[in-house]
Structure formats: structure tokens, C-alpha cells
Design a protein around this motif. Sequence first.
Motif, PDB file in Angstrom:
ATOM      1  N   ASN A  58       0.903  -1.245  -0.028  1.00  0.00           N
ATOM      2  CA  ASN A  58       0.065   0.172   0.009  1.00  0.00           C
ATOM      3  C   ASN A  58       0.919   1.183   0.121  1.00  0.00           C
ATOM      4  O   ASN A  58       2.041   1.160   0.493  1.00  0.00           O
ATOM      5  CB  ASN A  58      -0.806   0.073   1.240  1.00  0.00           C
ATOM      6  CG  ASN A  58      -0.290  -0.018   2.619  1.00  0.00           C
ATOM      7  OD1 ASN A  58       0.349  -0.693   3.082  1.00  0.00           O
ATOM      8  ND2 ASN A  58      -0.399   1.459   3.060  1.00  0.00           N
ATOM      9  N   TYR A  59       0.404   2.346  -0.602  1.00  0.00           N
ATOM     10  CA  TYR A  59       1.052   3.647  -0.713  1.00  0.00           C
ATOM     11  C   TYR A  59       0.201   4.681  -0.353  1.00  0.00           C
ATOM     12  O   TYR A  59      -0.745   4.704  -0.394  1.00  0.00           O
ATOM     13  CB  TYR A  59       1.273   3.515  -2.468  1.00  0.00           C
ATOM     14  CG  TYR A  59       2.321   2.738  -2.793  1.00  0.00           C
ATOM     15  CD1 TYR A  59       1.911   1.337  -3.312  1.00  0.00           C
ATOM     16  CD2 TYR A  59       3.757   2.762  -2.691  1.00  0.00           C
ATOM     17  CE1 TYR A  59       2.741   0.301  -3.915  1.00  0.00           C
ATOM     18  CE2 TYR A  59       4.350   1.816  -3.295  1.00  0.00           C
ATOM     19  CZ  TYR A  59       3.943   0.963  -4.016  1.00  0.00           C
ATOM     20  OH  TYR A  59       4.653  -0.197  -4.484  1.00  0.00           O
ATOM     21  N   ALA A  60       1.039   5.823  -0.108  1.00  0.00           N
ATOM     22  CA  ALA A  60       0.419   6.952   0.383  1.00  0.00           C
ATOM     23  C   ALA A  60      -0.019   7.715  -1.104  1.00  0.00           C
ATOM     24  O   ALA A  60       0.649   7.388  -2.022  1.00  0.00           O
ATOM     25  CB  ALA A  60       1.393   8.196   0.739  1.00  0.00           C
ATOM     26  N   ASP A  61      -0.988   8.468  -1.046  1.00  0.00           N
ATOM     27  CA  ASP A  61      -1.789   8.762  -2.152  1.00  0.00           C
ATOM     28  C   ASP A  61      -0.711   9.679  -3.092  1.00  0.00           C
ATOM     29  O   ASP A  61      -0.784   9.573  -4.390  1.00  0.00           O
ATOM     30  CB  ASP A  61      -2.819   9.585  -2.073  1.00  0.00           C
ATOM     31  CG  ASP A  61      -4.187   8.730  -1.828  1.00  0.00           C
ATOM     32  OD1 ASP A  61      -5.021   9.232  -1.141  1.00  0.00           O
ATOM     33  OD2 ASP A  61      -4.326   7.683  -2.100  1.00  0.00           O
ATOM     34  N   SER A  62       0.199  10.414  -2.196  1.00  0.00           N
ATOM     35  CA  SER A  62       1.205  11.412  -3.035  1.00  0.00           C
ATOM     36  C   SER A  62       2.239  10.799  -3.924  1.00  0.00           C
ATOM     37  O   SER A  62       2.900  11.355  -4.552  1.00  0.00           O
ATOM     38  CB  SER A  62       1.683  12.205  -1.985  1.00  0.00           C
ATOM     39  OG  SER A  62       2.279  11.293  -0.954  1.00  0.00           O
ATOM     40  N   VAL A  63       2.672   9.383  -3.618  1.00  0.00           N
ATOM     41  CA  VAL A  63       3.524   8.682  -4.126  1.00  0.00           C
ATOM     42  C   VAL A  63       3.007   7.611  -5.114  1.00  0.00           C
ATOM     43  O   VAL A  63       3.877   6.820  -5.971  1.00  0.00           O
ATOM     44  CB  VAL A  63       4.388   8.049  -3.151  1.00  0.00           C
ATOM     45  CG1 VAL A  63       4.991   9.038  -2.356  1.00  0.00           C
ATOM     46  CG2 VAL A  63       3.940   6.856  -2.513  1.00  0.00           C
ATOM     47  N   LYS A  64       1.728   7.390  -5.254  1.00  0.00           N
ATOM     48  CA  LYS A  64       1.295   6.165  -6.201  1.00  0.00           C
ATOM     49  C   LYS A  64       1.482   6.704  -7.273  1.00  0.00           C
ATOM     50  O   LYS A  64       1.640   7.734  -8.143  1.00  0.00           O
ATOM     51  CB  LYS A  64      -0.362   6.124  -6.006  1.00  0.00           C
ATOM     52  CG  LYS A  64      -0.755   5.426  -4.594  1.00  0.00           C
ATOM     53  CD  LYS A  64      -2.300   5.413  -4.490  1.00  0.00           C
ATOM     54  CE  LYS A  64      -2.897   4.668  -3.432  1.00  0.00           C
ATOM     55  NZ  LYS A  64      -4.029   4.871  -3.042  1.00  0.00           N
ATOM     56  N   GLY A  65       2.203   5.485  -8.085  1.00  0.00           N
ATOM     57  CA  GLY A  65       2.642   5.602  -9.517  1.00  0.00           C
ATOM     58  C   GLY A  65       3.883   6.089  -9.776  1.00  0.00           C
ATOM     59  O   GLY A  65       4.528   5.905 -10.828  1.00  0.00           O
ATOM     60  N   ARG A  66       4.458   6.814  -8.698  1.00  0.00           N
ATOM     61  CA  ARG A  66       6.000   6.916  -8.842  1.00  0.00           C
ATOM     62  C   ARG A  66       6.984   6.061  -8.022  1.00  0.00           C
ATOM     63  O   ARG A  66       7.907   5.923  -8.430  1.00  0.00           O
ATOM     64  CB  ARG A  66       6.182   8.578  -8.321  1.00  0.00           C
ATOM     65  CG  ARG A  66       5.283   9.590  -9.031  1.00  0.00           C
ATOM     66  CD  ARG A  66       5.505  10.839  -8.480  1.00  0.00           C
ATOM     67  NE  ARG A  66       5.121  11.317  -7.223  1.00  0.00           N
ATOM     68  CZ  ARG A  66       6.155  11.673  -6.387  1.00  0.00           C
ATOM     69  NH1 ARG A  66       7.254  12.007  -6.588  1.00  0.00           N
ATOM     70  NH2 ARG A  66       5.754  11.888  -5.013  1.00  0.00           N
ATOM     71  N   PHE A  67       6.235   5.812  -6.954  1.00  0.00           N
ATOM     72  CA  PHE A  67       7.175   4.874  -5.867  1.00  0.00           C
ATOM     73  C   PHE A  67       6.789   3.400  -5.995  1.00  0.00           C
ATOM     74  O   PHE A  67       5.701   2.936  -6.122  1.00  0.00           O
ATOM     75  CB  PHE A  67       7.303   5.343  -4.441  1.00  0.00           C
ATOM     76  CG  PHE A  67       7.811   6.746  -4.330  1.00  0.00           C
ATOM     77  CD1 PHE A  67       8.146   7.590  -5.368  1.00  0.00           C
ATOM     78  CD2 PHE A  67       7.947   7.058  -2.973  1.00  0.00           C
ATOM     79  CE1 PHE A  67       8.783   8.749  -5.160  1.00  0.00           C
ATOM     80  CE2 PHE A  67       8.482   8.308  -2.706  1.00  0.00           C
ATOM     81  CZ  PHE A  67       8.866   9.287  -3.586  1.00  0.00           C
ATOM     82  N   THR A  68       7.876   2.582  -5.858  1.00  0.00           N
ATOM     83  CA  THR A  68       7.527   1.134  -5.567  1.00  0.00           C
ATOM     84  C   THR A  68       8.481   0.671  -4.608  1.00  0.00           C
ATOM     85  O   THR A  68       9.351   0.630  -4.525  1.00  0.00           O
ATOM     86  CB  THR A  68       7.877   0.335  -7.019  1.00  0.00           C
ATOM     87  OG1 THR A  68       7.287   0.818  -8.307  1.00  0.00           O
ATOM     88  CG2 THR A  68       7.604  -1.007  -6.857  1.00  0.00           C
ATOM     89  N   ILE A  69       7.787  -0.211  -3.585  1.00  0.00           N
ATOM     90  CA  ILE A  69       8.157  -0.765  -2.625  1.00  0.00           C
ATOM     91  C   ILE A  69       8.295  -2.269  -2.938  1.00  0.00           C
ATOM     92  O   ILE A  69       7.593  -3.003  -3.606  1.00  0.00           O
ATOM     93  CB  ILE A  69       7.485  -0.718  -1.313  1.00  0.00           C
ATOM     94  CG1 ILE A  69       8.129  -1.186  -0.038  1.00  0.00           C
ATOM     95  CG2 ILE A  69       6.003  -1.276  -1.399  1.00  0.00           C
ATOM     96  CD1 ILE A  69       7.511  -0.757   1.166  1.00  0.00           C
TER      97      ILE A  69
END
Length: 124
Positions: A58-69
Amino acid sequence: QVQLVESGGGLVPAGGSLRLSCAASGSIFSINAMGWYRQAPGKQRELVAAITSGGSTNYADSVKGRFTISRDNAKNTVYLQMNSLKPEDTAVYYCDADTVLYSSRKIYGPGDYWGQGTQVTVSS
């Protein structure tokens, strides 16, 4: 005990990329969720991304589509690939591991363990 060591932070221009790593070591029996948090000056620490032992994320909305864990369970390591970085991503990034310990034939935990933090600075 558990030690978490982060690496990969630095200075990057807007639009650039960085990859953070966090390796856990010590008397580890198992690690449940692992996550990345960040704290900018004057702001509260916030969750950036998290991943379970089974790979759910799961991701913070501000990083979705840019960050990958992602994580390597065999190495007790979690990664954060950060692309299209923005100046507002500037912060100290911390990793967190929900860890079960093993010592003297006993199981302890789970408990939260944190890394020391790594600085990410994105220039405009």
C-alpha cells in the motif's frame, strides 16, 4: 535485538530517481510488514509505502504511480524505488520492520524496529 541499516539517499534534481535499501539483521525469527516512512522539517512522520511478508503493498496517495516498494525475504531487505521525484519528496526516510525475535530458544514480539534514517533531497 535488530538493526536496520538504510542506504541510497542523496541529492537528485526534480524528475530524477533514487533507490533506497534497508537491510535488517540480528536475532530475527521472522519479519511481518516492512515499510518506509518520511519526515520533512516541521512535519509529522508519514507512511510512504508498506509491504507484507506475502507481498501485498500500500502507498500514500502522494507517491502512487511514482514509488515502488519491494522486499527480498531471504535477505531481510526492503527497497523503495523512487521515480519522478519532486521537491516535496524531500525528507528523511526511515524504514520500519515488524519483527519477531528469536533468542535462547524463545520467541519474542513482534515489535517495531526502525532504521536511523537517510536524507533524500530533491532540488527544483
